[in-house]
Design a protein around this motif. Sequence first.
Motif: not given
Length: 64
Positions: A18-20, A28-34
């Motif tokens: 929902a945030w995205h 998924i891209e944000t989680l991979m960056e994290d």
Amino acid sequence: MRPERGEPEADPVDHIIAWHDGGSRAAIETLMEDIQHLRLQLALATAAMGKGFTRGWKPEAERK
């Protein structure tokens, strides 16, 4: 006395998507960056800590 742990109020996966704005790829891209950032932080902390501090134990970058 410890409070009882119940079910979380909201599903974290639903919250991330929902945030995205429903974009699962962006989530998924944000989680991979994290993950990449946290691995770098772990590597820096591992390099900075002495063996006496951890009694010889060091975190491993990869799981076995």
